[in-house]
Design an enzyme around this catalytic site. Structure first.
Site, short mmCIF file in Angstrom:
data_model
loop_
_atom_site.label_atom_id
_atom_site.label_comp_id
_atom_site.label_asym_id
_atom_site.label_seq_id
_atom_site.Cartn_x
_atom_site.Cartn_y
_atom_site.Cartn_z
CB ALA A 1 15.53 2.90 1.71
CB CYS B 1 11.89 -11.09 25.99
SG CYS B 1 11.08 -12.65 26.39
N1 NAD Z 1 14.82 -5.68 9.07
C1 NAD Z 1 14.19 -5.19 10.07
O1 NAD Z 1 13.80 -5.89 10.96
C2 NAD Z 1 13.96 -3.77 10.15
C3 NAD Z 1 13.86 -3.18 11.39
C4 NAD Z 1 13.61 -1.83 11.44
C5 NAD Z 1 13.45 -1.12 10.30
N2 NAD Z 1 13.57 -1.72 9.10
C6 NAD Z 1 13.38 -0.94 7.89
O2 NAD Z 1 13.70 0.39 8.16
C7 NAD Z 1 12.84 1.27 7.46
C8 NAD Z 1 12.13 2.23 8.39
O3 NAD Z 1 11.03 1.63 9.03
P1 NAD Z 1 9.96 2.55 9.74
O4 NAD Z 1 8.84 1.68 10.17
O5 NAD Z 1 10.61 3.38 10.74
O6 NAD Z 1 9.44 3.43 8.50
P2 NAD Z 1 8.63 4.79 8.54
O7 NAD Z 1 8.15 5.02 7.16
O8 NAD Z 1 7.66 4.79 9.65
O9 NAD Z 1 9.72 5.85 8.91
C9 NAD Z 1 10.72 6.22 8.02
C10 NAD Z 1 11.23 7.57 8.45
O10 NAD Z 1 12.29 7.95 7.61
C11 NAD Z 1 12.14 9.33 7.34
N3 NAD Z 1 12.85 9.59 6.09
C12 NAD Z 1 12.52 9.20 4.85
N4 NAD Z 1 13.42 9.60 3.97
C13 NAD Z 1 14.35 10.27 4.66
C14 NAD Z 1 15.54 10.91 4.31
N5 NAD Z 1 15.97 10.93 3.04
N6 NAD Z 1 16.26 11.50 5.29
C15 NAD Z 1 15.85 11.47 6.57
N7 NAD Z 1 14.72 10.88 6.95
C16 NAD Z 1 13.98 10.27 6.01
C17 NAD Z 1 10.67 9.56 7.27
O11 NAD Z 1 10.34 10.90 7.51
C18 NAD Z 1 10.17 8.65 8.37
O12 NAD Z 1 10.07 9.28 9.60
C19 NAD Z 1 11.90 0.37 6.67
O13 NAD Z 1 12.39 0.21 5.36
C20 NAD Z 1 11.97 -0.91 7.43
O14 NAD Z 1 11.64 -2.01 6.62
C21 NAD Z 1 13.80 -3.03 9.03
#
Ligand code: NAD
Ligand code: NAD
Lengths: 551, 551
Positions: free
Chosen positions: A259, A403
């Site tokens: 998002a 870790c």
């Molecule tokens: N704060 C953190 O440490 C932390 C940790 C993990 C993930 N995140 C956040 O989580 C998000 C995901 O990261 P990522 O690397 O997996 O991204 P990514 O782009 O690799 O994967 C996102 C996934 O979401 C799916 N997707 C998109 N819109 C969708 C919807 N409406 N319904 C269902 N699926 C949908 C996509 O097909 C994709 O597989 C990022 O915004 C990231 O910043 C943050």
């Protein structure tokens, strides 16, 4: 298209191990086992890249191969732009990625500049060459859920259901992190390729044929206490509201759709993947408008689950902010995972420590696994993680481990690794680094620095101090990035990597930079008034001039 | 209230000259001769401060006095927040001031955080302890006019007339900067107090009784080649059109009325100062309407001069924008001063180099003046500046000098100064630094990086790379700031200071950091496609991997 894979073994193509390490990690980031879309140099997290384009990649490789022991390479958003004489204890590479003058720090401006070939999106560890695949995020997700279990469910997720979405680069860790905590996971994903990939790597146990079957399987597993993860193809902005309507009762709800990037990341409701791709091309503004509306519906469903008693938290993808922009006034009623589960660890300089075996030999990692358990024999959580990781984590690219370790522990372990290299216990040097998401290295008011005790969420000085200090303290490469994880405008963060090549000089580097780096985390939290951080500073000797009116 | 004045002489209160230099420069910034409002720690430029508050100032002093030769002090927006062990060639102080996560980078958010005691406004050189008083703006104006003379008048303003307006805080440097270039200045100013003040400080030579006499005096001086500045009381929006009507032919036309602020700055035509003050109170909208109409007439007159052959440029007060808003379609037909006159110098790493005698003895500066002339005997512009500065510039606080030097020159001169310290020619070490407004150290799309050739105005990576590299290359202190000069959100910039204490180690520091620092400027402009910068890089050996497809 070309396939990149890091060199293994002890034969150098560079003029020293510090440079060789940078080269191998750059290449390892683009290894098809590691990168989401290597053909476009995309490593993870939407469009997080390791190099600006293929010409820049070539130039990086050639420059690193030629780089002297007293030279420093400058990298500007994935492109090598200069080489200067410094000195042996200086970093070999200094990186600045995706930074924009704040008034212009928007996606619109960024895309314009990227279009012109002037910048690239570095995410956190993509553009700083220390991404190691999904183990990094698996560990973080595991710790987060374990902490959540401890706070709300007596220390286990047995008989508990976690509802979430997103099986991408980071989100793909969710199902395994849930089952490692003995829970049941229901994960919504819009892209069948992503789903298949997670099934192949065994991070996800199985895929449900439809929503009704998914719910049956989930309820069965919850009842019998089976640790299992179930994927469901669908759009979260459609499925979650439907689950609310059906009266489904998850114990925990979170989300990891991308998002943070409403154009290239989030799929709007009502569109197939193909339709979404088409609209993205033909009418980007309309795409973004629809994506943000979908996020609003998505958050409203999460709020409905919260109201009926689920534990709901945001996983740092800026979903709440978009929903608020779309008029969801209560969007920030559920907390971010950082203040809730991570900050108590940041206070003592704990964070995602990781290391990579440049030999390419998995044995080297298994030996360091033993070493870390030996060094910290009373850390039960560490023992549990290392044991499970050895069973469940497939290495991607160069073998690596992660870790969480705190101030003092990191330097101790780093020196021990260097000793193992020196003694020939390990076959080649080891790269030691971390995520930018760490104790002292990030300012991100919607994520890592959300709701700081003193209100200093938006102060941007801290990550810059972290990067400057690590540059002064012997890191092998240092990076400063903008926007990683939460998108343009929303974060400033810094990274550091240091190489244990078995030399005395590496002892010096490791001792210093593995002290300064978590030390800035203790300092930042002590300054913000966190008492545990202040106690740690006093007990472990972090010098803070205005603590206790000492100065 | 307390009065701060830097220590002089060779007796140290710190554990080495590197620390002592930081301490003295911090105190010098707050010397009543230097600072605009020392009681509130305000040095210059609105609220640009040297320390966050008096407690922080005390703690800075105490920490610097105690700081070891292998320690580094971290300063977060004017407050000392940590001390870490690094190594002797690392900076002794690392500073981050006023940085905000971009989405929050507004004055509103900044004042809220400042109110909470969490930040301070560092301007450019206030919070990095290298402000030296008004010599800086005089030199900048001199260089701008010298470059204009070089581009259009064979390198001198002799027999040339510069028509301008505004004798305020910065604009007041104009008449002296013109006469230093051997030219004739005619300066229009609406406020008799401002006029009187410039006559008193001898920045302005004399005041004409009326327009007719002013023109007679100007034409006489132009004919005989006299360097003289003449002030005329009046409103630029009335006087300039009248001068057009009379067929007056200035060689150069510019303006430094405070047009950036149409309510509190610019005086509309047809109103006395008192009438203007009254209207501002009673009907601000009508005031702004009239001010903008006047600016339109003002710019039309400038365009008329341009059409008849005068060299016309904007001096960064946003006059053109206001005129365009009022329907002057050709307002941007004349250029801004940065792209026209400053950037060609930035291309070769030229920028505002400055140095300060820690002895406190003006003799030390006079000796370095001789040295710089000796080292660069063919630089006419430099010779004229140094000669005039010795005659016309009063030292404020510790004696100091500023001049513009480029890549190669800075290192050469820095080493020469160090040699003079080593040989006892100078009575104490010398601090060498610069403004953040420099070749490789600033991203500021409305000023220093306006209209970059490749459109990279808003790319923020460059100042960060500059700071990281200078940290790796031996600077004594390094700073990264936000907002200085143009306000919150509009700039990112970095500073560096290095101390010539006569040691071999200082030779190393000076050689390296005075190469890396202007080197990043050459690199940044070469990357943006500027041909002179690319030529300089090739000729003087700045290594740029992707220049000429070398890599
Ligand atoms: N704060 C953190 O440490 C932390 C940790 C993990 C993930 N995140 C956040 O989580 C998000 C995901 O990261 P990522 O690397 O997996 O991204 P990514 O782009 O690799 O994967 C996102 C996934 O979401 C799916 N997707 C998109 N819109 C969708 C919807 N409406 N319904 C269902 N699926 C949908 C996509 O097909 C994709 O597989 C990022 O915004 C990231 O910043 C943050
Ligand atoms: N971009 C740069 O680096 C740069 C450098 C120097 C100056 N400037 C700009 O130049 C302007 C002047 O700066 P300053 O510090 O001297 O401001 P200031 O407010 O101290 O002085 C402005 C002067 O202009 C006079 N004035 C206003 N309206 C007038 C009129 N219609 N006719 C004649 N005189 C008039 C005022 O009486 C005052 O003395 C500002 O807008 C500043 O931003 C920019």
């Amino acid at each position: 298209s070309r396939q990149i894979r890091a060199l293994r073994g002890t034969q150098l193509v560079c003029r020293g191990w510090q440079q060789e390490a940078a080269l191998r990690m750059l290449m390892n980031n683009l290894d098809p086992e590691v990168a989401e879309n290597p053909a476009e140099l995309v490593v993870y997290g939407g469009r997080g890249k390791a190099a600006r384009n293929w010409d820049a990649f070539e130039a990086l490789v050639n420059t690193l191969m030629d780089l002297g022991d007293d030279e420093t390479l400058l990298v500007q958003s994935g492109k090598p732009v200069g080489v200067f004489e410094t000195h042996p204890r200086a970093p070999r590479v200094l990186i600045a990625n995706s930074l924009l003058v704040p008034h212009w720090a928007t996606w619109e401006e960024f895309w314009k500049l990227e279009q012109k070939g002037l910048t690239m999106y570095g995410q956190m560890t993509a553009g700083s060459w220390i991404y190691i695949g999904s183990q990094g995020i698996l560990q973080g997700t595991y710790e987060t859920l374990a902490e959540c279990a401890a706070q709300f469910f007596g220390g286990t997720l047995k008989n508990r259901v976690v509802l979430t979405a997103g099986l991408g680069g980071m989100g793909g860790a969710q199902p395994l992190a849930v089952t490692m905590n003995d829970g049941v996971a229901l994960v919504i994903e819009a892209d069948p390729d992503r789903m298949r990939r997670r099934l192949e790597t065994r991070y996800l146990d199985r895929q449900a044929v439809d929503l009704t079957h998914a719910l049956q399987e989930v309820e069965h597993a919850r009842k019998v206490g089976e640790a299992v993860s179930i994927g469901l193809l669908g759009n979260a902005a459609e499925v979650l509201p439907e689950l609310v309507r059906r009266g489904f009762r998850p114990d925990i709800v979170t989300d990891q759709t991308s998002a943070h990037d409403p154009l290239n990341g989030y799929i709007p409701a009502g569109l197939s993947l193909e339709e979404a791709a088409k609209l993205r091309q033909s009418d980007p503004n309309e795409y973004v408008r629809r994506a943000k509306q979908s996020m609003a519906r998505h958050v409203e469903a999460m709020l409905a689950f919260m109201d009926q008693g689920s534990v709901v938290f945001d996983y740092g993808n800026n979903l709440r902010e978009r929903a608020r922009e779309e008029g969801v006034a209560r969007a920030f009623d559920f907390p971010g995972f950082v203040p809730q589960y991570i900050r108590p660890q940041f206070e003592e300089g704990r964070g995602p420590f990781r290391w990579v075996a440049l030999s390419g030999d998995p044995e080297d990692i298994l030996k360091t696994d033993q070493k870390v358990l030996e060094l910290f024999p009373n850390d039960e959580r560490l023992r549990r993680w290392i044991t499970m990781a050895e069973q469940r984590v497939q290495f991607q690219g160069l073998p690596s481990r992660i870790c969480w370790l705190g101030y003092g522990e990191r330097a101790k372990f780093g020196l021990a690794i260097n000793q193992m290299v020196r003694d020939g216990v390990l076959k080649a040097p080891v790269v030691i680094g971390r995520d930018h998401l760490d104790s002292g290295s990030v300012a991100s008011p919607n994520r890592e620095t959300e709701a700081m005790k003193d209100g200093s969420d938006a102060i941007g000085d801290w990550p810059i101090l972290n990067a400057l200090l690590n540059t002064a303290a012997g890191a092998t490469w240092v990076s400063v990035h903008h926007g990683g994880g939460v998108g343009m405008g929303y974060s400033l963060h810094a990274g550091m990597v240091v190489v244990a090549d078995g030399t005395e000089d590496a002892d010096w580097r490791l001792q210093h930079v593995l002290t300064t780096d978590p030390g800035t985390g203790v300092m930042r939290h002590a300054d913000a008034g966190y008492e545990k951080a202040q106690r740690v500073a006093r007990e472990r000797g972090v010098k803070i001039p205005m603590l206790d009116g000492e100065a």
